[in-house]
Design an enzyme around this catalytic site. Structure first.
Site, PDB file in Angstrom:
ATOM      1  N   ASP A 136     -12.801   1.115  -1.443  1.00  0.00           N
ATOM      2  CA  ASP A 136     -14.237   1.317  -1.680  1.00  0.00           C
ATOM      3  C   ASP A 136     -14.909   0.096  -2.306  1.00  0.00           C
ATOM      4  OD1 ASP A 136     -13.846   3.962  -0.794  1.00  0.00           O
ATOM      5  OD2 ASP A 136     -13.179   4.531  -2.794  1.00  0.00           O
TER       6      ASP A 136
ATOM      7  N   ARG B 204     -16.226   9.323  -7.506  1.00  0.00           N
ATOM      8  CA  ARG B 204     -15.201   8.317  -7.804  1.00  0.00           C
ATOM      9  C   ARG B 204     -15.110   8.119  -9.314  1.00  0.00           C
ATOM     10  NH1 ARG B 204     -17.812   4.519  -3.232  1.00  0.00           N
ATOM     11  NH2 ARG B 204     -16.852   5.523  -1.450  1.00  0.00           N
TER      12      ARG B 204
ATOM     13  N   ARG C  29      11.024   9.492  13.077  1.00  0.00           N
ATOM     14  CA  ARG C  29      11.143   9.466  14.549  1.00  0.00           C
ATOM     15  C   ARG C  29      10.803  10.814  15.181  1.00  0.00           C
ATOM     16  NH1 ARG C  29      15.657   6.226  13.052  1.00  0.00           N
ATOM     17  NH2 ARG C  29      15.289   7.439  11.186  1.00  0.00           N
TER      18      ARG C  29
ATOM     19  N   GLY D  95     -13.146   5.041   4.683  1.00  0.00           N
ATOM     20  CA  GLY D  95     -14.541   5.356   5.005  1.00  0.00           C
ATOM     21  C   GLY D  95     -15.358   4.101   4.791  1.00  0.00           C
ATOM     22  N   HIS D  96     -15.701   3.420   5.871  1.00  0.00           N
ATOM     23  CA  HIS D  96     -16.423   2.149   5.762  1.00  0.00           C
ATOM     24  C   HIS D  96     -17.897   2.365   6.095  1.00  0.00           C
ATOM     25  CE1 HIS D  96     -12.401  -0.185   6.319  1.00  0.00           C
ATOM     26  NE2 HIS D  96     -12.466   0.531   5.223  1.00  0.00           N
TER      27      HIS D  96
ATOM     28  N   LYS E 140     -16.114  -3.222   1.851  1.00  0.00           N
ATOM     29  CA  LYS E 140     -15.621  -4.049   2.969  1.00  0.00           C
ATOM     30  C   LYS E 140     -16.427  -3.837   4.236  1.00  0.00           C
ATOM     31  CE  LYS E 140     -11.570  -2.133   2.508  1.00  0.00           C
ATOM     32  NZ  LYS E 140     -11.771  -1.368   1.268  1.00  0.00           N
TER      33      LYS E 140
ATOM     34  N   GLN F  70      -8.790   0.486   2.618  1.00  0.00           N
ATOM     35  CA  GLN F  70      -8.413   0.705   1.194  1.00  0.00           C
ATOM     36  C   GLN F  70      -8.298  -0.625   0.441  1.00  0.00           C
ATOM     37  OE1 GLN F  70      -5.979   2.687   3.408  1.00  0.00           O
ATOM     38  NE2 GLN F  70      -7.514   4.262   3.462  1.00  0.00           N
TER      39      GLN F  70
HETATM   40  P1  IMP Z   1      -4.244   9.343   1.381  1.00  0.00           P
HETATM   41  O1  IMP Z   1      -4.395   7.931   1.817  1.00  0.00           O
HETATM   42  O2  IMP Z   1      -5.245  10.279   1.997  1.00  0.00           O
HETATM   43  O3  IMP Z   1      -2.821   9.819   1.541  1.00  0.00           O
HETATM   44  O4  IMP Z   1      -4.538   9.396  -0.197  1.00  0.00           O
HETATM   45  C1  IMP Z   1      -3.699   8.715  -1.141  1.00  0.00           C
HETATM   46  C2  IMP Z   1      -4.541   8.120  -2.261  1.00  0.00           C
HETATM   47  O5  IMP Z   1      -5.314   7.043  -1.722  1.00  0.00           O
HETATM   48  C3  IMP Z   1      -5.546   9.093  -2.866  1.00  0.00           C
HETATM   49  O6  IMP Z   1      -5.694   8.778  -4.238  1.00  0.00           O
HETATM   50  C4  IMP Z   1      -6.843   8.778  -2.136  1.00  0.00           C
HETATM   51  O7  IMP Z   1      -7.984   9.126  -2.891  1.00  0.00           O
HETATM   52  C5  IMP Z   1      -6.699   7.282  -1.985  1.00  0.00           C
HETATM   53  N1  IMP Z   1      -7.456   6.768  -0.832  1.00  0.00           N
HETATM   54  C6  IMP Z   1      -7.133   6.842   0.474  1.00  0.00           C
HETATM   55  N2  IMP Z   1      -8.057   6.239   1.227  1.00  0.00           N
HETATM   56  C7  IMP Z   1      -8.973   5.736   0.384  1.00  0.00           C
HETATM   57  C8  IMP Z   1     -10.156   4.963   0.568  1.00  0.00           C
HETATM   58  O8  IMP Z   1     -10.557   4.581   1.675  1.00  0.00           O
HETATM   59  N3  IMP Z   1     -10.838   4.634  -0.561  1.00  0.00           N
HETATM   60  C9  IMP Z   1     -10.419   5.002  -1.809  1.00  0.00           C
HETATM   61  N4  IMP Z   1      -9.317   5.715  -2.022  1.00  0.00           N
HETATM   62  C10 IMP Z   1      -8.592   6.083  -0.935  1.00  0.00           C
END
Ligand code: IMP
Length: 420
Positions: free
Chosen positions: A13, A300, A140, A40-41, A16, A220
């Site tokens: 977040d 957040r 697999r 989420g971009h 990007k 991320q």
């Molecule tokens: P997952 O990627 O959905 O398995 O989540 C694992 C951790 O990564 C959690 O704490 C999510 O909130 C965090 N996370 C996953 N994608 C994002 C993102 O795009 N922005 C911020 N946090 C993320």
């Protein structure tokens, strides 16, 4: 510069999407190589907000070719809904958007499993099924895009998947889908997806040989990397520079790596966060920065900039430049803090600890800066208020990487490139 990568240096977040959208104006190819619809971009153009989870953020520039490569956990439901919003906005995507035949599919089963597992683990995942999809790849057991077009393989995989996963789901009181439902879901996806399926690694190889401008869009951030981040409170892949070659399916080394960081810190979900502000300051940052998840709408967690974490992230991602976002969000604050080291007991740590039980106990040591007032409408990097320039120079010196630009608002144009 032929190959540029944009990667997050914090817990995601960082903004990007906005930078990728801007750089895409000069790119021939925009490439997603890792992660899935957990990302989420956000891109805002003339007040219209687009959120991309799977489709590269460069799609809004109609001369780009957009690739979703092998390393992406491909979520068809998200993909089709993003296509719909492009259609509604009148953005043409036919013959310029390709999905790797080797990408693993996120099945509805994976989203249910994510829900069930997170009840046990408490990571606070996005529930987009990304972790279970990557886990099945390693087991697999996974279904790749190409497998959609081989009914025998598909039947076999779905049968095995249901056999393995159903007990876990039932234990969490979640009813698994039936074989017929899952199979017909796959048939429907196969039909709707076929015209987008391609050898994306082959396309990239040709693009590289022809000297095309390629933009690699990280998701991320380093601190959520499965190996380098705050394990187990991380995502399930290598979303920054580590994941590039394996995710693209060819050896590709970017000449320019832009490490994106917000001028404060946020994190979604559970996990240690040394500079978190739980009171008024955190609330102000959340409100002013619109800090609610682009994927899940969760508020957040917010706090000050964390230099030990950023130094560690720079060591891993090796950015050639930094891009600092959301300077406007700190505009009203009189004092701005930056964590320059951690204290634990009588010791001062300048390195980011590997042990998260240590990280949970550290106390941030702050350096204070004066606020810089309003930056909206500033038209050049060199015209930023002196306090903001001082803050940026400090980051640059501490991280040993040049700041190449900043953002001063959410709109496409509110971005200042540093002229050298
Ligand atoms: P997952 O990627 O959905 O398995 O989540 C694992 C951790 O990564 C959690 O704490 C999510 O909130 C965090 N996370 C996953 N994608 C994002 C993102 O795009 N922005 C911020 N946090 C993320």
């Amino acid at each position: 510069m032929a190959v540029t990568a944009v990667v997050g240096l914090q817990w995601g977040d960082e903004g990007k999407g906005k930078l990728v959208d801007a750089l895409a104006a000069r790119a021939d190819y925009v490439v997603r190589y890792a992660s899935g619809s957990n990302a989420g971009h956000t891109v805002i153009v003339n007040g219209r907000r687009f959120v991309f989870h799977i489709i590269p953020s460069g799609i809004l520039h109609e001369r780009t070719t957009c690739l979703v490569c092998r390393g992406v956990a491909f979520d068809p439901e998200s993909f089709f809904s993003e296509l719909k919003s492009l259609q509604e906005a009148g953005i043409a995507y036919e013959n310029r958007l390709w999905i790797s035949r080797r990408a693993h599919l996120v099945l509805p089963l994976h989203k249910l499993e994510d829900e069930a597992l997170d009840r046990l683990l408490g990571i606070g995942t996005t529930k987009r099924g990304v972790g279970p999809c990557y886990a099945d790849r390693a087991y697999r057991l996974g279904v790749r895009v190409i497998d959609l077009y081989c009914p025998t393989t598909l039947r076999q995989r779905i049968r095995t998947l249901l056999e393995v996963k159903s007990p876990l789901l039932r234990k969490a009181q979640i009813e698994p889908p039936s074989f017929d439902d899952l199979f017909s879901w796959c048939e429907d996806v196969a039909r709707r997806l076929q015209r987008f399926v391609a050898d994306t690694a082959g396309i990239l190889q040709k693009a590289l040989s022809s000297g095309a401008e390629i933009l690699l869009e990280g998701a991320q951030g380093v601190m959520l990397d499965i190996d380098h981040g705050t394990y187990p409170y991380v995502t399930s892949c290598h979303p920054a520079t580590d994941g590039i070659s394996s995710g693209c399916g060819i050896n590709i080394v970017p000449q320019r790596v832009i490490g994106v960081l917000k001028c404060y810190t946020t994190r979604v979900g559970a996990g240690p966060f040394p500079t978190e502000e739980k009171g008024d300051i955190g609330e102000t940052l959340r409100r002013r920065g619109g800090e609610f998840g682009a994927t899940t709408s969760r508020p957040r967690r917010c706090g000050w900039l964390d230099l030990p974490a950023l130094k560690y992230a720079c060591r891993i991602a090796a950015p050639t430049h930094l891009f600092v976002t959301k300077l406007d969000v700190l505009a009203e604050l009189e004092k701005i803090k930056v964590c320059s080291a951690y204290r634990i007991g009588a010791d001062v740590l300048t390195e980011f600890p590997a042990d998260i039980s240590v990280l949970e106990k550290v106390e941030p040591l702050f350096r204070e800066f004066c606020g810089w007032g309003d930056v909206k409408g500033v038209e050049a990097f060199s015209r930023l208020p002196s306090q903001a320039l001082e803050f940026l120079a400090f980051i640059e010196e501490e991280l040993g990487v040049e700041v190449g630009g900043v953002s001063v608002g959410s709109e496409r144009m509110e971005l200042l490139e540093r002229q050298t």
